[in-house]
Design a protein around this motif. Structure first.
Motif, PDB file in Angstrom:
ATOM      1  N   VAL A  15      -3.253   1.152  -5.122  1.00  0.00           N
ATOM      2  CA  VAL A  15      -2.012   1.921  -5.011  1.00  0.00           C
ATOM      3  C   VAL A  15      -1.964   3.021  -6.061  1.00  0.00           C
ATOM      4  CG1 VAL A  15      -0.638   0.019  -4.070  1.00  0.00           C
ATOM      5  CG2 VAL A  15      -0.831   0.299  -6.549  1.00  0.00           C
TER       6      VAL A  15
ATOM      7  N   GLN B  83     -11.622   7.840   8.162  1.00  0.00           N
ATOM      8  CA  GLN B  83     -10.254   8.157   8.583  1.00  0.00           C
ATOM      9  C   GLN B  83      -9.754   7.024   9.480  1.00  0.00           C
ATOM     10  OE1 GLN B  83      -8.937  10.532   7.063  1.00  0.00           O
ATOM     11  NE2 GLN B  83     -10.626  11.879   6.480  1.00  0.00           N
TER      12      GLN B  83
ATOM     13  N   PHE C 238      -7.002  12.840   4.153  1.00  0.00           N
ATOM     14  CA  PHE C 238      -7.015  11.440   4.581  1.00  0.00           C
ATOM     15  C   PHE C 238      -5.838  11.224   5.524  1.00  0.00           C
ATOM     16  CE2 PHE C 238      -6.064   6.805   3.373  1.00  0.00           C
ATOM     17  CZ  PHE C 238      -7.040   6.297   4.215  1.00  0.00           C
TER      18      PHE C 238
ATOM     19  N   PRO D 103      -2.205   9.513   3.362  1.00  0.00           N
ATOM     20  CA  PRO D 103      -2.120   9.877   1.932  1.00  0.00           C
ATOM     21  C   PRO D 103      -0.804   9.434   1.316  1.00  0.00           C
ATOM     22  CG  PRO D 103      -1.690  11.805   3.302  1.00  0.00           C
ATOM     23  CD  PRO D 103      -1.885  10.648   4.245  1.00  0.00           C
ATOM     24  N   ILE D 104      -0.743   8.181   0.835  1.00  0.00           N
ATOM     25  CA  ILE D 104       0.540   7.584   0.462  1.00  0.00           C
ATOM     26  C   ILE D 104       1.182   8.179  -0.790  1.00  0.00           C
ATOM     27  CG2 ILE D 104       0.297   5.353   1.627  1.00  0.00           C
ATOM     28  CD1 ILE D 104      -0.765   4.158  -0.910  1.00  0.00           C
TER      29      ILE D 104
ATOM     30  N   GLU E 146       1.377  11.403  -1.370  1.00  0.00           N
ATOM     31  CA  GLU E 146       1.745  12.805  -1.149  1.00  0.00           C
ATOM     32  C   GLU E 146       3.114  12.936  -0.492  1.00  0.00           C
ATOM     33  OE1 GLU E 146      -0.471  14.424  -2.609  1.00  0.00           O
ATOM     34  OE2 GLU E 146      -2.266  13.190  -2.391  1.00  0.00           O
TER      35      GLU E 146
ATOM     36  N   LEU F 207      -9.505   6.301  -1.766  1.00  0.00           N
ATOM     37  CA  LEU F 207     -10.719   5.502  -1.881  1.00  0.00           C
ATOM     38  C   LEU F 207     -11.494   5.392  -0.565  1.00  0.00           C
ATOM     39  CD1 LEU F 207     -12.511   3.747  -3.695  1.00  0.00           C
ATOM     40  CD2 LEU F 207     -11.092   1.784  -3.101  1.00  0.00           C
ATOM     41  N   ASN F 208     -10.767   5.197   0.537  1.00  0.00           N
ATOM     42  CA  ASN F 208     -11.486   4.921   1.785  1.00  0.00           C
ATOM     43  C   ASN F 208     -12.411   6.061   2.210  1.00  0.00           C
ATOM     44  OD1 ASN F 208     -11.755   2.671   3.604  1.00  0.00           O
ATOM     45  ND2 ASN F 208     -11.074   4.067   5.209  1.00  0.00           N
ATOM     46  N   THR F 209     -12.011   7.307   1.961  1.00  0.00           N
ATOM     47  CA  THR F 209     -12.889   8.417   2.342  1.00  0.00           C
ATOM     48  C   THR F 209     -14.104   8.511   1.417  1.00  0.00           C
ATOM     49  OG1 THR F 209     -11.165   9.745   1.336  1.00  0.00           O
ATOM     50  CG2 THR F 209     -11.472  10.023   3.666  1.00  0.00           C
TER      51      THR F 209
ATOM     52  N   VAL G 164      -6.824   8.609  -5.952  1.00  0.00           N
ATOM     53  CA  VAL G 164      -5.395   8.387  -6.182  1.00  0.00           C
ATOM     54  C   VAL G 164      -5.012   6.918  -6.098  1.00  0.00           C
ATOM     55  CG1 VAL G 164      -3.079   9.060  -5.447  1.00  0.00           C
ATOM     56  CG2 VAL G 164      -4.989  10.630  -5.135  1.00  0.00           C
ATOM     57  N   ASP G 165      -5.678   6.168  -5.218  1.00  0.00           N
ATOM     58  CA  ASP G 165      -5.227   4.793  -4.989  1.00  0.00           C
ATOM     59  C   ASP G 165      -6.120   3.744  -5.659  1.00  0.00           C
ATOM     60  OD1 ASP G 165      -7.253   5.417  -3.234  1.00  0.00           O
ATOM     61  OD2 ASP G 165      -6.366   4.449  -1.491  1.00  0.00           O
TER      62      ASP G 165
ATOM     63  N   PRO H 171      -6.217   2.110  -9.350  1.00  0.00           N
ATOM     64  CA  PRO H 171      -5.596   2.087 -10.682  1.00  0.00           C
ATOM     65  C   PRO H 171      -6.621   2.393 -11.768  1.00  0.00           C
ATOM     66  CG  PRO H 171      -4.981   0.142  -9.413  1.00  0.00           C
ATOM     67  CD  PRO H 171      -6.023   0.845  -8.621  1.00  0.00           C
TER      68      PRO H 171
ATOM     69  N   LEU I  64      -4.894   8.570 -13.438  1.00  0.00           N
ATOM     70  CA  LEU I  64      -3.476   8.911 -13.492  1.00  0.00           C
ATOM     71  C   LEU I  64      -2.738   7.947 -14.422  1.00  0.00           C
ATOM     72  CD1 LEU I  64      -3.005   9.208  -9.626  1.00  0.00           C
ATOM     73  CD2 LEU I  64      -2.941  11.141 -11.196  1.00  0.00           C
TER      74      LEU I  64
ATOM     75  N   VAL J 198       6.535  11.165  -5.106  1.00  0.00           N
ATOM     76  CA  VAL J 198       5.329  11.696  -4.502  1.00  0.00           C
ATOM     77  C   VAL J 198       5.165  13.146  -4.913  1.00  0.00           C
ATOM     78  CG1 VAL J 198       5.361  10.102  -2.557  1.00  0.00           C
ATOM     79  CG2 VAL J 198       6.667  12.227  -2.421  1.00  0.00           C
TER      80      VAL J 198
END
Lengths: 401, 261
Positions: free
Chosen positions: A23, A300, B54, B57-58, B60, B103-105, B127-128, B130, B150, B179
């Motif tokens: 997260v 994606q 992505f 994008p949580i 954003e 991360l997934n991309t 971003v995701d 930690p 971050l 966000v």
């Protein structure tokens, strides 16, 4: 009474290689606060008593384990038993989790409640418990689901909650979850996020599982009383997987019971147009957890397809991914057509109208019962009632009101 | 030395603040992104941050989400983005480039991430993940890539220290609860928190999320090593994507540069 009978997740929130806490930094503190609160309360007698008191007096538990005579006659093999979560207050298993989480919110002093919803059942269950405690409540729902589940949208509004349609992405459950996470990132100080399935970052998959495990615990006791042994198979539908995890989890160590999760096969798993990541997905990271995921070769997340809004989700709870990999649970898929057929069949044979999600579990009885002999006992988790789906079914059947 | 590290070190030694500017690769298309990157540099940008699109994008806000969606309509992949960086490097070997994404991309293209050479992208911001988690766990061990983490207003002191330790590029201080593109900066809180970070770490600290006006920029630059501008640029790119009249963006960036100097 304690909640959990499993060593998983580990301290970092992993079930084998699945789960975790992926997260944005802004949420880390909130997750830690939630985890600490939950770990303190889960063995606290007052908290547990309050939870079980609400389950009996507000939800109406225990739900019956009902012998389905005509379905049993229909398949002419083992006995079919129905775990009647559809009889819960608000009509689905979702209320078990929201009753528990709103207690956490209360103990944490949070004044504002948010949630995502797909079929609308979790939205209703959240708005219900928020109304009961007089807390401000905001429900995020994909715009496409708002259309498909207009009845539940109205129910949520009647309960005094605000519904926020989400237009981004595919405008379904996953996008509602994105938006709820964004709200939480922004309002983290005073807001409690009641996630609706065994998905999302740790500790959510664990908390939702633990609150919903009351279902499986009851089935164990009821099976002893009603047929004197453990069921040979437990069947439940799997979207995010909370109803399945709730009934599966207490059975993990009861090896004689097969655990069968039924995913949404949409147009058929081979067409790629479905919502069955455990059948046709690969491990990836979405909504804070690593789990099986419907994704393309670039990572994606793919659009999903299912007649059932509650199963229309490209991911699945991490513990299901783990149970699949270690071979403790089997995961199959049934198509929209087969689920609709089962919806009608169960309604006509048993006088019980299942939710379209639940109809997927019923549809798998067709192949399953052929493998089983007449001495077997099969439990189907009737995760919710089907009133909310009448418009969808009528539309498919070409009926206008 | 890594291009990003040396650039930020040089700025710090000459007592200057860094201007970091963000855009999403492929929004509205890759050729325009390349033109915009050169425009950024010509307008005083020190570091370019490229958003890797992505589907979910949580972190954003709506402005950058829509840019991700537009880029995904063009099927932009990490491979295409690294080719874009190669093209940029044909004429610019100086400006550091940060890839910012989810991360997934990155793990779906782990072999590409591992093969990034010295004359390509310089840093990754996932971003995701930690900050105290090591990206090496996810197979990202490329020595040419340094890592940006971050830290937010809600990060507790004990975590600030471990995150700062893992950050080899710079520390990105998220200036608000929210966000990207939200408003309501709490300047006092930001100042205090950046001071706290600087006690724990010598790594440069950039402030970002929610910076719109030249006033925000100059106030925040005064208490950090530089600022990151994202949503307001992405919004201008969206507004001008048909006309391709991007002069306004250059003007805006020059104003920002002046404000932080």
């Amino acid at each position: 009474m304690t909640f959990s009978n499993s060593n998983f997740p580990d301290k970092e929130g992993f079930y084998g290689e699945y789960g975790g806490k992926f997260v944005p930094e802004t949420l880390m503190y909130a997750l830690e606060e939630l985890e600490n609160t939950y770990n303190k309360l889960k063995d606290n007698k007052d908290f547990i008593d309050e939870f079980y008191k609400d389950l009996s007096h507000f939800v109406g538990r225990p739900s019956p384990l009902y012998f389905a005579q005509r379905l049993t006659d229909h398949y002419k093999s083992g006995s079919i038993w129905l775990k009647r979560e559809d009889l819960n207050h608000t009509g689905a298993h979702k209320i078990n989790n929201t009753v528990g989480q709103i207690l956490l919110a209360k103990y944490m002093g949070k004044k504002r409640i948010i949630a995502e919803t797909g079929a609308g059942q979790h939205g209703v269950a959240t708005a219900t418990v928020a109304a009961r405690l007089g807390l401000e409540c905001h429900i995020y729902m994909g715009a496409e689901d708002v259309r498909r589940q207009s009845l539940n949208v109205y129910r949520i509004k009647l309960l005094g909650a605000h519904v926020h349609p989400v237009d981004s992405g595919s405008a379904t459950l996953k996008d509602a979850l994105n938006e709820a996470l964004r709200d939480w990132v922004t309002n983290v100080d005073d807001t409690y996020y009641i996630i609706g399935s065994v998905t999302g970052p740790h500790p959510y998959p664990m908390i939702v599982r633990d609150f919903n495990s009351v279902v499986g615990k009851e089935v164990i006791e009821q099976s002893k009383d009603l047929f004197g042994k453990m069921p040979d198979a437990v069947v439940a539908c799997v979207g995010g997987g909370s109803n399945a995890m709730g009934i599966f989890h207490p059975f993990i160590d009861i090896k004689e019971t097969r655990l069968i999760g039924v995913e949404a096969g949409g147009e058929g798993v081979s067409t790629g147009e479905h919502a069955a990541p455990l059948n046709d997905g690969t491990p990836g990271v979405l909504h804070g957890a690593r789990s099986y995921l419907m994704q393309d070769e670039s990572g994606q997340v793919k659009d999903t397809k299912s007649v059932s809004a509650g199963l229309d989700y490209p991911g699945v709870g991490p513990e299901h991914s783990w149970l699949k990999d270690i071979g403790r649970a089997e995961y199959v898929a049934v198509s929209d057509d087969d689920a609709l057929k089962a919806f009608h069949e169960v309604t006509e044979l048993e006088g019980i109208m299942p939710a379209l999600e639940t109809a997927h579990a019923f549809a798998y009885l067709e192949p399953l019962m052929k493998e089983l002999d007449s001495s077997t006992n099969v439990v189907v988790n009737v995760s919710g009632r089907g009133d909310k789906d009448i418009n969808t079914v009528a539309e498919i059947d070409g009926i206008e009101f | 030395m890594n291009r990003l590290t040396s650039k930020l070190q040089n700025l710090k030694e000459s007592n200057k603040k860094a201007l970091v500017a963000y855009l999403v690769a492929g929004d509205p298309n890759l050729d325009t992104t390349l033109d915009l990157m050169h425009l950024f540099v010509d307008s005083g940008v020190d570091v370019i941050e490229i958003g890797v699109p992505f589907t979910d994008p949580i972190a954003e806000g709506p402005i950058i989400q829509k840019a991700h969606d537009r880029a995904l309509k063009n099927n932009i992949s990490l491979k295409m983005i690294l080719e874009l960086v190669d093209k940029f490097r044909e004429t610019n070997t100086q400006t550091p480039i940060v890839l910012m994404g989810y991360l997934n991309t990155f793990i779906s293209h782990i072999e590409l991430v591992q093969s990034i050479g010295e004359n390509s992208a310089d840093s990754i911001l996932v971003v995701d993940v930690p900050g105290e988690l090591n990206l090496q766990t996810y197979g990202i061990t490329n020595p040419n890539i340094n890592i940006i983490s971050l830290i937010s207003p809600t990060t507790k002191d004990d975590r600030v220290e471990s995150i700062a330790k893992n950050s080899t590029g710079f520390i990105y201080y998220v200036t608000l609860r929210g966000v990207t593109g939200s408003s309501n900066l709490n300047i006092e809180e930001i100042k205090n928190n950046i001071q706290k970070i600087q006690q724990y770490s010598d790594a440069p600290t950039m402030a970002g999320f929610g910076i719109k006006s030249v006033e925000d920029a100059s106030t925040l630059a005064a208490c950090s090593d530089g600022i990151v501008i994202g949503s307001s640029i992405v919004e201008m790119i969206a507004d001008e994507s048909k006309s391709k009249e991007f002069g306004r963006i250059g003007e805006y960036l020059r104003e920002m540069k002046t404000a932080i100097s």
